[in-house]
Write a protein that holds these residues in place. Structure first.
Motif, mmCIF file in Angstrom:
data_model
loop_
_atom_site.group_PDB
_atom_site.id
_atom_site.type_symbol
_atom_site.label_atom_id
_atom_site.label_comp_id
_atom_site.label_asym_id
_atom_site.label_seq_id
_atom_site.Cartn_x
_atom_site.Cartn_y
_atom_site.Cartn_z
ATOM 1 N N LEU A 196 -14.779 4.386 -8.049
ATOM 2 C CA LEU A 196 -14.989 4.713 -9.405
ATOM 3 C C LEU A 196 -14.295 3.723 -10.079
ATOM 4 O O LEU A 196 -14.632 3.146 -11.268
ATOM 5 C CB LEU A 196 -14.832 5.921 -9.654
ATOM 6 C CG LEU A 196 -15.728 7.064 -9.138
ATOM 7 C CD1 LEU A 196 -15.096 8.429 -9.232
ATOM 8 C CD2 LEU A 196 -17.231 6.973 -9.757
ATOM 9 N N LYS A 197 -13.004 3.406 -9.846
ATOM 10 C CA LYS A 197 -12.127 2.621 -10.681
ATOM 11 C C LYS A 197 -11.602 1.491 -9.755
ATOM 12 O O LYS A 197 -10.495 1.498 -9.358
ATOM 13 C CB LYS A 197 -10.974 3.537 -11.177
ATOM 14 C CG LYS A 197 -11.164 4.229 -12.382
ATOM 15 C CD LYS A 197 -11.076 3.268 -13.745
ATOM 16 C CE LYS A 197 -11.518 4.131 -14.818
ATOM 17 N NZ LYS A 197 -11.520 3.190 -16.290
ATOM 18 N N PRO A 198 -12.160 0.432 -9.344
ATOM 19 C CA PRO A 198 -11.649 -0.536 -8.508
ATOM 20 C C PRO A 198 -10.594 -1.298 -8.996
ATOM 21 O O PRO A 198 -9.776 -2.177 -8.235
ATOM 22 C CB PRO A 198 -12.906 -1.419 -7.784
ATOM 23 C CG PRO A 198 -13.793 -1.123 -9.080
ATOM 24 C CD PRO A 198 -13.591 0.217 -9.488
ATOM 25 N N ASP A 199 -10.611 -1.534 -10.332
ATOM 26 C CA ASP A 199 -9.622 -2.164 -10.833
ATOM 27 C C ASP A 199 -8.066 -1.779 -11.166
ATOM 28 O O ASP A 199 -7.561 -2.160 -12.273
ATOM 29 C CB ASP A 199 -10.259 -3.135 -12.336
ATOM 30 C CG ASP A 199 -10.675 -1.939 -13.236
ATOM 31 O OD1 ASP A 199 -10.742 -0.710 -12.918
ATOM 32 O OD2 ASP A 199 -11.013 -2.167 -14.361
ATOM 33 N N ASN A 200 -7.899 -0.476 -10.845
ATOM 34 C CA ASN A 200 -6.662 0.305 -11.238
ATOM 35 C C ASN A 200 -5.705 -0.016 -9.860
ATOM 36 O O ASN A 200 -5.861 0.457 -9.023
ATOM 37 C CB ASN A 200 -6.999 1.586 -11.249
ATOM 38 C CG ASN A 200 -5.991 2.670 -11.929
ATOM 39 O OD1 ASN A 200 -4.642 2.276 -11.623
ATOM 40 N ND2 ASN A 200 -6.000 3.371 -12.705
ATOM 41 N N TYR A 201 -4.791 -0.722 -10.284
ATOM 42 C CA TYR A 201 -3.643 -1.179 -9.259
ATOM 43 C C TYR A 201 -3.002 0.308 -8.594
ATOM 44 O O TYR A 201 -2.839 0.229 -7.576
ATOM 45 C CB TYR A 201 -2.705 -2.210 -9.690
ATOM 46 C CG TYR A 201 -1.546 -1.350 -10.783
ATOM 47 C CD1 TYR A 201 -0.254 -1.202 -10.019
ATOM 48 C CD2 TYR A 201 -1.724 -1.408 -11.837
ATOM 49 C CE1 TYR A 201 0.700 -0.894 -10.672
ATOM 50 C CE2 TYR A 201 -0.937 -0.971 -12.737
ATOM 51 C CZ TYR A 201 0.477 -0.506 -12.040
ATOM 52 O OH TYR A 201 1.577 -0.075 -12.726
ATOM 53 N N ARG A 202 -2.677 1.112 -9.541
ATOM 54 C CA ARG A 202 -2.157 2.372 -8.989
ATOM 55 C C ARG A 202 -2.672 3.083 -7.860
ATOM 56 O O ARG A 202 -2.204 3.468 -6.979
ATOM 57 C CB ARG A 202 -1.719 3.233 -10.334
ATOM 58 C CG ARG A 202 -0.886 2.801 -11.107
ATOM 59 C CD ARG A 202 -0.529 3.766 -12.349
ATOM 60 N NE ARG A 202 0.329 3.201 -13.528
ATOM 61 C CZ ARG A 202 1.710 3.331 -13.172
ATOM 62 N NH1 ARG A 202 2.258 3.363 -12.194
ATOM 63 N NH2 ARG A 202 2.177 2.761 -14.407
ATOM 64 N N THR A 203 -4.246 2.982 -8.161
ATOM 65 C CA THR A 203 -5.146 3.641 -7.314
ATOM 66 C C THR A 203 -4.798 3.004 -5.719
ATOM 67 O O THR A 203 -4.730 3.509 -4.753
ATOM 68 C CB THR A 203 -6.652 3.471 -7.618
ATOM 69 O OG1 THR A 203 -6.686 4.313 -8.953
ATOM 70 C CG2 THR A 203 -7.391 4.237 -6.333
ATOM 71 N N TRP A 204 -4.882 1.540 -5.676
ATOM 72 C CA TRP A 204 -4.683 1.043 -4.543
ATOM 73 C C TRP A 204 -3.177 1.116 -3.864
ATOM 74 O O TRP A 204 -3.200 1.445 -2.729
ATOM 75 C CB TRP A 204 -4.861 -0.722 -4.590
ATOM 76 C CG TRP A 204 -6.231 -1.016 -5.141
ATOM 77 C CD1 TRP A 204 -6.984 -1.062 -5.991
ATOM 78 C CD2 TRP A 204 -7.314 -1.094 -3.991
ATOM 79 N NE1 TRP A 204 -8.175 -1.425 -6.160
ATOM 80 C CE2 TRP A 204 -8.582 -1.421 -4.663
ATOM 81 C CE3 TRP A 204 -7.554 -1.092 -2.562
ATOM 82 C CZ2 TRP A 204 -9.840 -1.569 -4.089
ATOM 83 C CZ3 TRP A 204 -8.617 -1.175 -1.925
ATOM 84 C CH2 TRP A 204 -9.768 -1.407 -2.594
ATOM 85 N N ASN A 205 -2.275 1.349 -4.808
ATOM 86 C CA ASN A 205 -0.717 1.673 -4.025
ATOM 87 C C ASN A 205 -0.863 2.978 -3.632
ATOM 88 O O ASN A 205 -0.440 2.967 -2.651
ATOM 89 C CB ASN A 205 0.152 1.232 -5.496
ATOM 90 C CG ASN A 205 1.424 1.589 -5.026
ATOM 91 O OD1 ASN A 205 1.987 0.858 -4.059
ATOM 92 N ND2 ASN A 205 2.342 2.432 -5.476
ATOM 93 N N THR A 206 -1.393 3.782 -4.326
ATOM 94 C CA THR A 206 -1.370 5.431 -3.855
ATOM 95 C C THR A 206 -2.283 5.570 -2.575
ATOM 96 O O THR A 206 -1.666 6.093 -1.480
ATOM 97 C CB THR A 206 -1.764 6.391 -4.868
ATOM 98 O OG1 THR A 206 -1.089 6.120 -6.017
ATOM 99 C CG2 THR A 206 -1.495 7.608 -4.303
ATOM 100 N N ILE B 38 -1.159 -5.793 -5.461
ATOM 101 C CA ILE B 38 -0.338 -6.677 -6.324
ATOM 102 C C ILE B 38 -1.140 -7.653 -6.745
ATOM 103 O O ILE B 38 -1.040 -8.137 -7.800
ATOM 104 C CB ILE B 38 0.537 -7.282 -5.047
ATOM 105 C CG1 ILE B 38 1.661 -6.504 -4.790
ATOM 106 C CG2 ILE B 38 1.286 -8.604 -5.723
ATOM 107 C CD1 ILE B 38 2.469 -6.757 -3.491
ATOM 108 N N ALA B 39 -2.425 -7.811 -6.310
ATOM 109 C CA ALA B 39 -3.234 -9.104 -6.875
ATOM 110 C C ALA B 39 -3.768 -8.749 -8.397
ATOM 111 O O ALA B 39 -3.938 -9.063 -9.323
ATOM 112 C CB ALA B 39 -4.476 -8.960 -6.032
ATOM 113 N N LEU B 40 -3.795 -7.135 -8.579
ATOM 114 C CA LEU B 40 -4.183 -6.632 -9.800
ATOM 115 C C LEU B 40 -3.119 -6.495 -10.910
ATOM 116 O O LEU B 40 -3.155 -6.437 -11.988
ATOM 117 C CB LEU B 40 -4.854 -5.241 -9.641
ATOM 118 C CG LEU B 40 -6.144 -5.101 -8.933
ATOM 119 C CD1 LEU B 40 -6.564 -3.704 -8.445
ATOM 120 C CD2 LEU B 40 -7.284 -5.661 -9.924
ATOM 121 N N ASN B 41 -1.804 -6.314 -10.230
ATOM 122 C CA ASN B 41 -0.706 -6.423 -11.372
ATOM 123 C C ASN B 41 0.488 -6.822 -10.244
ATOM 124 O O ASN B 41 1.420 -6.361 -9.643
ATOM 125 C CB ASN B 41 -0.417 -4.933 -11.614
ATOM 126 C CG ASN B 41 0.990 -4.670 -12.474
ATOM 127 O OD1 ASN B 41 1.370 -5.887 -12.807
ATOM 128 N ND2 ASN B 41 1.048 -3.483 -12.821
#
Length: 477
Positions: free
Chosen positions: A240-250, A272-275
């Protein structure tokens, strides 16, 4: 005031019920003597119920006991109304009107049925859209950080207010979903993780694409150590939110908990690629690389995290662990000391500092570090074991033995402690006891050649040479 105008022929009085109120008869009698009335409006019965809910929690009641409809679960004020019903009828020939939220009505129905059956009617006064909006806006203003600051009492009040508003919002699914999200945070902040999960699952029934609910669901499943389900929740969040770096981190952290380090690493690198400025993602990337024994890359990741957040003790701690693995002990020591400067009450850092000092053969300083760790965490058997090793290096064998005994008291099934205990007993020339200690270690780990070797030495000291030879042969095998 409107009621007074509508019923001008009647004498009307109002009684406010406070949190500590447990009885009403005397208060009503006193009020009637001062101000005779035909109709008495009673407001705030929920306040006494809030107090009751909190008292039970503070007394250690379980959630099941709190909400069980039994004699144990009757609030004092309702018990009083039940027991004094006839006196109220005889002594107060007037009408009582209770203003109460829905949860309080449930209490009357379930726990004061005798008094409730005495009613002549029950009326629902729905909130207007404007009133509902104002109340909901006030309750929805708190974020998780604010929820965490609430006392247990305040959480009870807000949770019950939300339940009432959810009932009022029955025809407004969007508002119900928002209230259920906040209800979940209130439960989460009070460590009621299963209740929080239930709230967020209700949100998803209303709105299956609510990424906040999916994210919250994943976080609470992480707290419940249901890692596979947590990852599944975050799969949906990523969708739903592929551009949220926190989601990938969690999501990466959850994969770490499952031991899926390569996948976790890929998630941290996506974060990291996102932020590029996310120190958390750089730190987590370093931890994943350390788990994969890619120490030089892990070190570089921690260096980047420190460049972004130099006052985070965890990064310095993790950097020290990697430097130790690279056998760069002086640098590891400096990293642990920086971590201690930022967080002096973390026993794990003092322990790691002691281990590195031991590797640098600075046994006195290592011992002092282990003593500090024990002062912070006396029930960690590994610290007592390391303390014993340091004392052994300092030839303080009796103290070392006492330290190993304490470690065994905390963890009797660790073969290393029994082996180290045997070595110290050997140094004290207590060979029979040393032999018994080595044999206990072998019972726990029969394939360790060091233990068989040390057992052979003890048998040799006891002049049991044939058995010693067999032990050495077992070590060689």
């Amino acid at each position: 005031e409107q009621v007074r105008k509508d019923l001008s022929q009647k004498k009307i009085a109002v009684l406010e019920i406070e949190r500590k109120t447990q009885t009403l008869y005397d208060k009503i009698a006193e009020l009637k003597e001062k101000e005779p009335f035909d109709i008495l409006f009673l407001r705030g019965i929920e306040n006494a119920l809030y107090e009751y809910e909190d008292t039970k929690r503070l007394s250690g009641w379980t959630e099941e006991e709190i909400y069980a409809y039994s004699w144990k679960g009757v609030p004092p004020i309702l018990s009083h109304l039940n027991q004094q019903r006839e006196r109220f009828s005889q002594d107060f020939p007037c009408s009582f009107v209770f203003f109460a939220p829905s949860f309080a009505i449930d209490y009357f129905i379930q726990r004061a049925p005798d008094f409730f059956d005495w009613r002549s009617g029950m009326f629902h006064f729905p909130l207007t859209e404007e009133e509902l909006h104002i109340k909901a806006k006030k309750l929805l203003a708190d974020n998780l950080e604010e929820c965490l600051k609430l006392t247990a009492e305040e959480r009870v009040v807000k949770t019950l207010e939300i339940k009432d508003l959810i009932l009022e919002s029955g025809n407004n699914p969007d508002k119900s979903a928002k209230l259920l999200l906040r209800e979940g945070w209130l439960f989460f902040s009070g460590n009621q993780y299963n209740k929080a999960l239930a709230s967020w699952d209700k949100v998803l029934k209303i709105d299956p694409d609510n990424y906040v609910a999916w994210s919250n669901r994943g976080l609470v499943l992480l707290q419940l150590e249901r890692y596979e389900q947590a990852v599944e929740s975050f799969d949906k969040v990523v969708e739903l939110k592929p551009d949220n770096y926190r989601t990938w981190n969690t999501r990466g952290m959850m994969l770490m908990a499952l031991g899926r380090y390569e996948e976790a690493l890929a998630n941290f690198e996506q974060a990291i690629a996102l932020n590029l400025d996310s120190y958390e993602a750089w730190q987590n990337r370093g931890v994943a690389l350390e788990k994969l024994q890619r120490y030089e890359e892990a070190l570089a990741s921690f260096e980047q995290a420190i460049a972004l957040k130099a006052d985070d003790y965890n990064i310095w701690h993790n950097r020290g662990i990697v430097l130790e693995a690279l056998e760069r002990y002086e640098e590891a020591l400096a990293s642990f000391e920086q971590a201690i400067a930022l967080k002096a009450d973390d026993y794990t850092i003092w322990k790691k500092r002691g281990i590195v000092l031991g590797k640098l053969q600075r046994s006195e300083q290592a011992l002092a570090s282990f003593e500090q760790a024990i002062a912070l965490k006396a029930d960690d058997y590994t610290i007592w074991q390391y303390r014993g090793i340091a004392l052994g290096e300092l030839q303080r064998h009796e103290e070392a033995l006492a330290s190993f005994e304490q470690a065994i008291a905390l963890k009797a099934d660790d073969y290393n402690i029994w082996q180290n205990r045997g070595i110290v007993l050997e140094a004290l020339e207590r060979y029979e006891e040393a032999l018994a200690s080595f044999e206990q270690a072998i019972a726990l780990k029969a394939d360790d050649y060091d233990i068989w070797h040390n057992r052979g030495i003890a048998l040799g000291k006891l002049q049991r040479y044939a058995e010693a030879l067999t032990s050495f042969e077992q070590a060689i095998a």
